[in-house]
Design a protein around this motif. Structure first.
Motif, PDB file in Angstrom:
ATOM      1  N   HIS A 284     -10.475  -6.781   8.439  1.00 43.63           N
ATOM      2  CA  HIS A 284     -11.594  -6.751   7.504  1.00 43.63           C
ATOM      3  C   HIS A 284     -11.111  -6.469   6.081  1.00 43.63           C
TER       4      HIS A 284
ATOM      5  N   ASP B 189     -10.467  -4.868   2.613  1.00 44.85           N
ATOM      6  CA  ASP B 189     -10.256  -3.476   2.193  1.00 44.85           C
ATOM      7  C   ASP B 189      -9.729  -2.552   3.283  1.00 44.85           C
ATOM      8  N   HIS B 190      -9.391  -3.087   4.412  1.00 49.19           N
ATOM      9  CA  HIS B 190      -8.844  -2.215   5.453  1.00 49.19           C
ATOM     10  C   HIS B 190      -7.342  -1.977   5.284  1.00 49.19           C
TER      11      HIS B 190
ATOM     12  N   ASN C 298      -5.237   1.862  10.560  1.00 51.97           N
ATOM     13  CA  ASN C 298      -4.736   2.231   9.222  1.00 51.97           C
ATOM     14  C   ASN C 298      -5.537   3.378   8.601  1.00 51.97           C
ATOM     15  N   LYS C 299      -4.991   3.897   7.527  1.00 48.07           N
ATOM     16  CA  LYS C 299      -5.633   4.947   6.718  1.00 48.07           C
ATOM     17  C   LYS C 299      -5.836   6.230   7.511  1.00 48.07           C
TER      18      LYS C 299
ATOM     19  N   ASP D 205      -4.375   8.792   7.043  1.00 46.41           N
ATOM     20  CA  ASP D 205      -4.241   9.921   6.109  1.00 46.41           C
ATOM     21  C   ASP D 205      -5.590  10.366   5.570  1.00 46.41           C
ATOM     22  N   LYS D 206      -6.577   9.507   5.721  1.00 48.67           N
ATOM     23  CA  LYS D 206      -7.867   9.810   5.090  1.00 48.67           C
ATOM     24  C   LYS D 206      -8.717  10.766   5.910  1.00 48.67           C
TER      25      LYS D 206
ATOM     26  N   ALA E 157      -0.686   2.827   5.550  1.00 49.97           N
ATOM     27  CA  ALA E 157       0.034   1.873   4.709  1.00 49.97           C
ATOM     28  C   ALA E 157       0.340   2.517   3.362  1.00 49.97           C
ATOM     29  N   LYS E 158      -0.556   3.410   2.949  1.00 48.70           N
ATOM     30  CA  LYS E 158      -0.397   4.053   1.646  1.00 48.70           C
ATOM     31  C   LYS E 158       0.778   5.020   1.657  1.00 48.70           C
TER      32      LYS E 158
ATOM     33  N   THR F  64      -3.163  -6.045   2.515  1.00 51.31           N
ATOM     34  CA  THR F  64      -2.238  -6.308   1.419  1.00 51.31           C
ATOM     35  C   THR F  64      -1.281  -5.130   1.239  1.00 51.31           C
ATOM     36  N   ARG F  65      -1.864  -3.957   1.301  1.00 50.79           N
ATOM     37  CA  ARG F  65      -1.064  -2.747   1.131  1.00 50.79           C
ATOM     38  C   ARG F  65      -0.012  -2.648   2.229  1.00 50.79           C
TER      39      ARG F  65
HETATM   40  P1  GDP Z   1      -7.155  -5.715   2.118  1.00 50.81           P
HETATM   41  O1  GDP Z   1      -8.407  -6.226   1.501  1.00 50.81           O
HETATM   42  O2  GDP Z   1      -7.288  -5.568   3.592  1.00 50.81           O
HETATM   43  O3  GDP Z   1      -5.919  -6.457   1.713  1.00 50.81           O
HETATM   44  O4  GDP Z   1      -7.012  -4.190   1.603  1.00 50.81           O
HETATM   45  P2  GDP Z   1      -6.000  -3.581   0.527  1.00 50.81           P
HETATM   46  O5  GDP Z   1      -4.621  -3.587   1.028  1.00 50.81           O
HETATM   47  O6  GDP Z   1      -6.272  -4.226  -0.766  1.00 50.81           O
HETATM   48  O7  GDP Z   1      -6.502  -2.085   0.551  1.00 50.81           O
HETATM   49  C1  GDP Z   1      -7.806  -1.717   0.146  1.00 50.81           C
HETATM   50  C2  GDP Z   1      -7.779  -0.342  -0.445  1.00 50.81           C
HETATM   51  O8  GDP Z   1      -7.437   0.614   0.541  1.00 50.81           O
HETATM   52  C3  GDP Z   1      -6.747  -0.194  -1.556  1.00 50.81           C
HETATM   53  O9  GDP Z   1      -7.283   0.618  -2.550  1.00 50.81           O
HETATM   54  C4  GDP Z   1      -5.587   0.480  -0.857  1.00 50.81           C
HETATM   55  O10 GDP Z   1      -4.797   1.238  -1.736  1.00 50.81           O
HETATM   56  C5  GDP Z   1      -6.302   1.357   0.139  1.00 50.81           C
HETATM   57  N1  GDP Z   1      -5.466   1.662   1.297  1.00 50.81           N
HETATM   58  C6  GDP Z   1      -4.770   0.772   2.030  1.00 50.81           C
HETATM   59  N2  GDP Z   1      -4.116   1.399   3.020  1.00 50.81           N
HETATM   60  C7  GDP Z   1      -4.418   2.729   2.906  1.00 50.81           C
HETATM   61  C8  GDP Z   1      -4.021   3.892   3.639  1.00 50.81           C
HETATM   62  O11 GDP Z   1      -3.269   3.868   4.616  1.00 50.81           O
HETATM   63  N3  GDP Z   1      -4.562   5.072   3.227  1.00 50.81           N
HETATM   64  C9  GDP Z   1      -5.405   5.160   2.165  1.00 50.81           C
HETATM   65  N4  GDP Z   1      -5.850   6.351   1.838  1.00 50.81           N
HETATM   66  N5  GDP Z   1      -5.763   4.079   1.444  1.00 50.81           N
HETATM   67  C10 GDP Z   1      -5.269   2.875   1.811  1.00 50.81           C
END
Ligand code: GDP
Length: 476
Positions: free
Chosen positions: A80, A82-83, A183-184, A186-187, A220-221, A86-87
């Motif tokens: 989805h 923003d998940h 993912n995420k 850490d949040k 990923a962050k 890309t990161r």
């Molecule tokens: P995409 O649309 O799936 O490609 O999502 P992005 O890679 O652009 O990530 C969307 C947002 O979530 C960005 O602001 C990222 O920095 C943030 N993000 C991605 N991975 C993580 C993670 O593991 N932890 C946190 N806290 N934020 C993340």
């Protein structure tokens, strides 16, 4: 004629109108009903025949089992918005840029390779650098399957969302094994257990629950558990895929990205599927051809040879291939050019048939809004009937805004000249007790010219009349 076909279809139990699309099987049935053999030829079949005529085949490893060697898995990241797709791709790539290259120029060429050193085992993984299932599916629609494994990213603080489900569906439809990256983590509010529960509903049952899907909790962050994710990819590859290819043959691959570069001309990133691609090779990809002048990897470095699963940016095409086009190395430039030319001609024909659809009685309603005039060409078996038909047609009472004009008439079969005139002036051709010459039919198909055949005058009048009233009723 259409009415007879509609009638025949009705007898077969298909209620259709003259402009409806019908299934291939229905066409075949209709053919046998009318004593024709209908052969449905897919574009893929056509292309196979074309390659066959040059003694070429795409999609098979030549040689014996012994020629096959292990190749890296090719991975696409989906999920989805923003998940974190890309990161994740960024993090994986950065974590694997060697010391020497750190700070060096990295290029986005559409895919990259990383080396893993897990448990003393050096293995390589290829990542497609365009996240999402759109590219994945677009490629598949063109018959190119570039991906071996899908990583589906789900944000642990958000859960399974519509595009997550879509991604799962697309991967499953392609029979591509899935590794789930939760993912995420850490949040705050991240709930990896909940994600596992949700994914179960889509047939993805975590190993720890007794299923066979690998789930890895990552950030990923923060770069958390990235190695574990890569390991899960390799384990999944080893468990369910036979990733071997013959490197000792002329290269075959798929173009995953292509564009016109200002300085270098057409460039295409090619993922090698089998064989070895070398500088100097004559190549054809879709309707583009050329000779490999240079190959560049994701670090901007020159590459002399590219082995299976390796993505390289190829310079040397004379035009830009399409994403999803198959690449083939051939013996001579001449062959590459001939294949490209043939494909190009076919593409032009298909486009012409689709795009230059001219006026037809069925869509007269909308066409008249533009033209407010219906042009006709009448061909008949003798001058008496042609005159009678013309007179009767001109006697049709129509509203003032629409005009009926007979722009040409004559005795004899419908000829190429008639079709050309019809194409040039957007006319419909009426054939009364005559047929069209073979070449004229071909041309009409290509140009989208509507030719109608009649043997009873009132039928012709009836049809034109109802067409002009905007309602050409389906005949059963
Ligand atoms: P995409 O649309 O799936 O490609 O999502 P992005 O890679 O652009 O990530 C969307 C947002 O979530 C960005 O602001 C990222 O920095 C943030 N993000 C991605 N991975 C993580 C993670 O593991 N932890 C946190 N806290 N934020 C993340």
């Amino acid at each position: 004629n259409p009415a007879a076909l509609v009638q025949a279809l009705f007898n077969l139990g298909e209620m259709v109108t003259a402009t409806a699309s019908v299934a291939d099987e229905t066409l075949e049935l209709l053919g046998s009903e009318m004593n024709y053999v209908v052969q449905v030829v897919s574009p893929e079949d056509e292309d196979r025949e074309l390659l066959d005529s040059f003694d070429l085949t795409f999609g098979e490893d030549a040689g014996t089992d012994e020629d096959l060697e292990q190749r890296p898995p090719v991975v696409t990241v989906m999920g989805h918005v923003d998940h974190g797709k890309t990161r994740l791709l960024d993090t994986i790539r950065k974590a694997n840029v060697g010391e020497g290259e750190a700070g060096g120029i990295t290029q986005h060429i559409g895919a990259y390779q990383v080396e893993t050193h897990l448990e003393g085992n050096d293995r390589v993984i290829t990542f497609i650098d365009t996240p999402g299932h759109e590219a994945f599916t677009a490629m598949r629609a063109r018959g190119a399957q570039a991906t071996d494994i899908a990583i589906i990213v789900v944000a642990a603080d958000d859960g399974v969302m519509p595009q997550t489900v879509e991604a799962i569906n697309h991967a499953q439809a392609a029979e591509v094994p899935i590794v789930v990256a939760v993912n995420k983590i850490d949040k705050e509010g991240a709930d990896p257990a909940k994600i596992r529960g949700q994914m179960t509903e889509y047939g993805l049952i975590p190993e720890e629950y007794g299923g066979d899907s690998m789930f890895v909790d990552i950030s990923a962050k923060q770069g958390l558990n990235i190695d574990e994710l890569l390991e899960a990819v390799l384990l999944t590859a080893d468990a369910s895929l036979d990733l071997r290819a013959n490197p000792h043959m002329d290269a075959q691959g798929v173009a995953i990205e292509a564009h016109l570069d200002r300085g270098r001309g057409p460039v295409a990133t090619v993922l090698i599927k089998r064989g070895t691609l070398r500088v100097g090779d004559s190549i054809v990809a879709g309707d583009a051809y050329g000779r490999v002048r240079r190959m560049v990897d994701e670090n901007g470095d020159d590459v002399a040879e590219a082995l299976p699963s390796r993505p390289v940016q190829v310079v040397g095409f004379t035009s830009v291939p399409g994403a999803g086009d198959n690449l083939l190395v051939v013996d001579e430039d001449r062959v590459a050019r001939q294949i490209a030319d043939k494909r190009n001609a076919r593409k032009r024909n298909a486009l012409a048939a689709r795009g230059r659809k001219r006026i037809s009685l069925e869509d007269l309603d909308s066409a008249l809004k533009e033209h407010s005039q219906l042009n006709l060409i009448i061909k008949g078996d003798n001058s008496g009937t042609v005159e009678a038909l013309e007179e009767a047609l001109l006697g049709i009472e129509i509203d003032d805004e629409v005009q009926l004009r007979v722009i040409d008439r004559g005795v004899g079969a419908v000829t190429e000249t008639n079709v050309n005139l019809a194409a040039a002036s957007d006319a419909v051709i009426l054939g009364f007790n005559v047929r069209a010459e073979g070449k004229a039919t071909e041309l009409a198909n290509r140009e989208g010219v509507d030719i109608r055949y009649y043997s009873v005058i009132y039928q012709a009048i009836d049809e034109i009349e109802s067409a002009l009233k905007g309602m050409l009723k389906p005949v059963y």
